[in-house]
Design a protein around this motif. Sequence first.
Motif, PDB file in Angstrom:
ATOM      1  N   UNK A 228     -35.584  88.464  60.084  1.00 21.36           N
ATOM      2  CA  UNK A 228     -34.242  87.916  59.885  1.00 21.36           C
ATOM      3  C   UNK A 228     -33.723  87.271  61.152  1.00 21.36           C
ATOM      4  N   UNK A 229     -33.892  87.952  62.267  1.00 17.41           N
ATOM      5  CA  UNK A 229     -33.367  87.441  63.530  1.00 17.41           C
ATOM      6  C   UNK A 229     -34.131  86.229  64.028  1.00 17.41           C
ATOM      7  N   UNK A 230     -35.447  86.238  63.904  1.00 19.85           N
ATOM      8  CA  UNK A 230     -36.268  85.175  64.499  1.00 19.85           C
ATOM      9  C   UNK A 230     -36.551  84.015  63.550  1.00 19.85           C
ATOM     10  N   UNK A 231     -36.595  84.332  62.228  1.00 22.34           N
ATOM     11  CA  UNK A 231     -37.064  83.303  61.295  1.00 22.34           C
ATOM     12  C   UNK A 231     -36.103  83.018  60.154  1.00 22.34           C
ATOM     13  N   UNK A 232     -35.048  83.813  60.046  1.00 23.29           N
ATOM     14  CA  UNK A 232     -34.067  83.585  58.995  1.00 23.29           C
ATOM     15  C   UNK A 232     -34.542  83.952  57.608  1.00 23.29           C
ATOM     16  N   UNK A 233     -35.569  84.807  57.505  1.00 21.80           N
ATOM     17  CA  UNK A 233     -36.038  85.284  56.206  1.00 21.80           C
ATOM     18  C   UNK A 233     -35.928  86.816  56.194  1.00 21.80           C
ATOM     19  N   UNK A 234     -35.910  87.402  55.000  1.00 23.79           N
ATOM     20  CA  UNK A 234     -35.664  88.834  54.916  1.00 23.79           C
ATOM     21  C   UNK A 234     -36.827  89.623  55.506  1.00 23.79           C
ATOM     22  N   UNK A 235     -36.507  90.825  55.962  1.00 31.09           N
ATOM     23  CA  UNK A 235     -37.511  91.640  56.649  1.00 31.09           C
ATOM     24  C   UNK A 235     -38.548  92.231  55.695  1.00 31.09           C
ATOM     25  N   UNK A 236     -38.126  92.559  54.478  1.00 35.48           N
ATOM     26  CA  UNK A 236     -39.076  93.073  53.490  1.00 35.48           C
ATOM     27  C   UNK A 236     -39.765  91.898  52.794  1.00 35.48           C
ATOM     28  N   UNK A 237     -41.073  91.900  52.792  1.00 40.86           N
ATOM     29  CA  UNK A 237     -41.843  90.835  52.157  1.00 40.86           C
ATOM     30  C   UNK A 237     -42.947  91.453  51.304  1.00 40.86           C
ATOM     31  N   UNK A 238     -43.063  91.005  50.046  1.00 40.06           N
ATOM     32  CA  UNK A 238     -44.115  91.553  49.193  1.00 40.06           C
ATOM     33  C   UNK A 238     -44.499  90.575  48.089  1.00 40.06           C
ATOM     34  N   UNK A 239     -45.710  90.747  47.597  1.00 41.31           N
ATOM     35  CA  UNK A 239     -46.254  89.956  46.498  1.00 41.31           C
ATOM     36  C   UNK A 239     -47.004  90.894  45.568  1.00 41.31           C
ATOM     37  N   UNK A 240     -46.846  90.693  44.257  1.00 43.08           N
ATOM     38  CA  UNK A 240     -47.538  91.512  43.265  1.00 43.08           C
ATOM     39  C   UNK A 240     -48.686  90.705  42.667  1.00 43.08           C
ATOM     40  N   UNK A 241     -49.851  91.352  42.562  1.00 47.70           N
ATOM     41  CA  UNK A 241     -51.044  90.749  41.968  1.00 47.70           C
ATOM     42  C   UNK A 241     -51.428  91.545  40.731  1.00 47.70           C
ATOM     43  N   UNK A 242     -51.587  90.861  39.606  1.00 47.77           N
ATOM     44  CA  UNK A 242     -51.981  91.491  38.358  1.00 47.77           C
ATOM     45  C   UNK A 242     -53.369  91.013  37.948  1.00 47.77           C
ATOM     46  N   UNK A 243     -54.134  91.913  37.335  1.00 45.69           N
ATOM     47  CA  UNK A 243     -55.506  91.618  36.925  1.00 45.69           C
ATOM     48  C   UNK A 243     -55.692  91.994  35.458  1.00 45.69           C
ATOM     49  N   UNK A 244     -56.590  91.280  34.793  1.00 46.96           N
ATOM     50  CA  UNK A 244     -56.920  91.580  33.407  1.00 46.96           C
ATOM     51  C   UNK A 244     -57.744  92.870  33.382  1.00 46.96           C
ATOM     52  N   UNK A 245     -57.225  93.952  32.775  1.00 43.12           N
ATOM     53  CA  UNK A 245     -57.969  95.211  32.801  1.00 43.12           C
ATOM     54  C   UNK A 245     -59.258  95.187  31.982  1.00 43.12           C
ATOM     55  N   UNK A 246     -59.391  94.201  31.103  1.00 40.09           N
ATOM     56  CA  UNK A 246     -60.608  94.106  30.301  1.00 40.09           C
ATOM     57  C   UNK A 246     -61.741  93.418  31.044  1.00 40.09           C
ATOM     58  N   UNK A 247     -61.396  92.508  31.955  1.00 39.63           N
ATOM     59  CA  UNK A 247     -62.432  91.716  32.623  1.00 39.63           C
ATOM     60  C   UNK A 247     -62.404  91.832  34.149  1.00 39.63           C
ATOM     61  N   UNK A 248     -61.271  92.264  34.707  1.00 38.41           N
ATOM     62  CA  UNK A 248     -61.134  92.302  36.154  1.00 38.41           C
ATOM     63  C   UNK A 248     -60.716  90.983  36.771  1.00 38.41           C
ATOM     64  N   UNK A 249     -60.574  89.953  35.963  1.00 40.87           N
ATOM     65  CA  UNK A 249     -60.193  88.643  36.502  1.00 40.87           C
ATOM     66  C   UNK A 249     -58.723  88.632  36.910  1.00 40.87           C
ATOM     67  N   UNK A 250     -58.422  87.831  37.944  1.00 41.10           N
ATOM     68  CA  UNK A 250     -57.036  87.684  38.395  1.00 41.10           C
ATOM     69  C   UNK A 250     -56.208  87.062  37.275  1.00 41.10           C
ATOM     70  N   UNK A 251     -55.064  87.688  36.979  1.00 40.12           N
ATOM     71  CA  UNK A 251     -54.200  87.206  35.905  1.00 40.12           C
ATOM     72  C   UNK A 251     -52.934  86.549  36.430  1.00 40.12           C
TER      73      UNK A 251
END
Length: 321
Positions: free
Chosen positions: A76-99
């Motif tokens: 926040x102080x240095x870059x003007x973006x929030x301190x908490x950063x996250x991304x969610x990745x989901x996968x097809x449970x039948x094949x394992x491929x990225x969904x």
Amino acid sequence: MIIVPEREIAALMTREAAYDAVETVFAAMAAEDAYNFPVVREAIGHEDALYGFKGGFDRAGKVLGLKAGGYWPNNLERRGIINHQSTVFLFDPDTGRAHAMVGGNLLTALRTAAASSVSINHLARADARVIGMVGAGHQATFQLRAALAQRPFEKVIGWNLHPEMLPNLEKVADEAGLPFEAVDLPGLTEADVIVTITSSFAPSLMAAHVAPGTHLACMGTDTKGKQEVEAALLARATVFTDEVAQSVAIGEAQHAVAQGLIAEGDVTPIGAVINGTHPGRRSDEEITLFDGTGVGLQDLAVAARVVELAVEAGVAVEVDF
């Protein structure tokens, strides 16, 4: 693969949709139809950052994936973006491929607020009319908005270590047409429901500050050593949580268990109340406490729902991966 950028989340994900997703996955966890993977959390030795992974598999909902992210205290102080950063990745449970890949910042706030509101709906007294807040930061506003939907509250009271932040709560109360009052900690005995949402490593809320019949949603303790409420309060209460193992290891229950005030067997998954295998509140005098530690399956549940909403709205980005 579907991408839902962070910028689209606010227009897609409602508090109601978040509530439904979290309630459903809590029920699946209690029925042993869903489980969380071990959490990885590391200080990476760069930018003072904490980085980690939370994941799991919901067999009932066929949702598999993980959330990657953490806390960058200088953002926040240095870059003007929030301190908490996250991304969610989901996968097809039948094949394992990225969904799907989904922005996780706003979703994290929404799923945390949904968890406490699920506990209020299932455990607070029907006649609860005063809600108390301990903490007044960014997350507290999400918590309060979600909580106000669960009972016909008539008043909001609040305490914060830094009282200059209390207008954050007053603004939400004003939006709901409710009076707001700043109180000292003993004044929280007026509350029928109390939500704690701080990052404290020392308890603020003591057992003497909580009246019989109160429901508490303790949402800030998710790390070894953190503590929002006096351990003796858990000994007075019937304790519920999102995941028992995490509650006694890194949640609010860690301190009460370490002091021998309660045992792991005294902590009940909230999903058991949702499923009807636990009665929940047994009397109007009982203190109930929800230890919301935050589990990966919550993130996956809301992410899967927002993917559906993005596809329906025509804003999902599809890439050949």
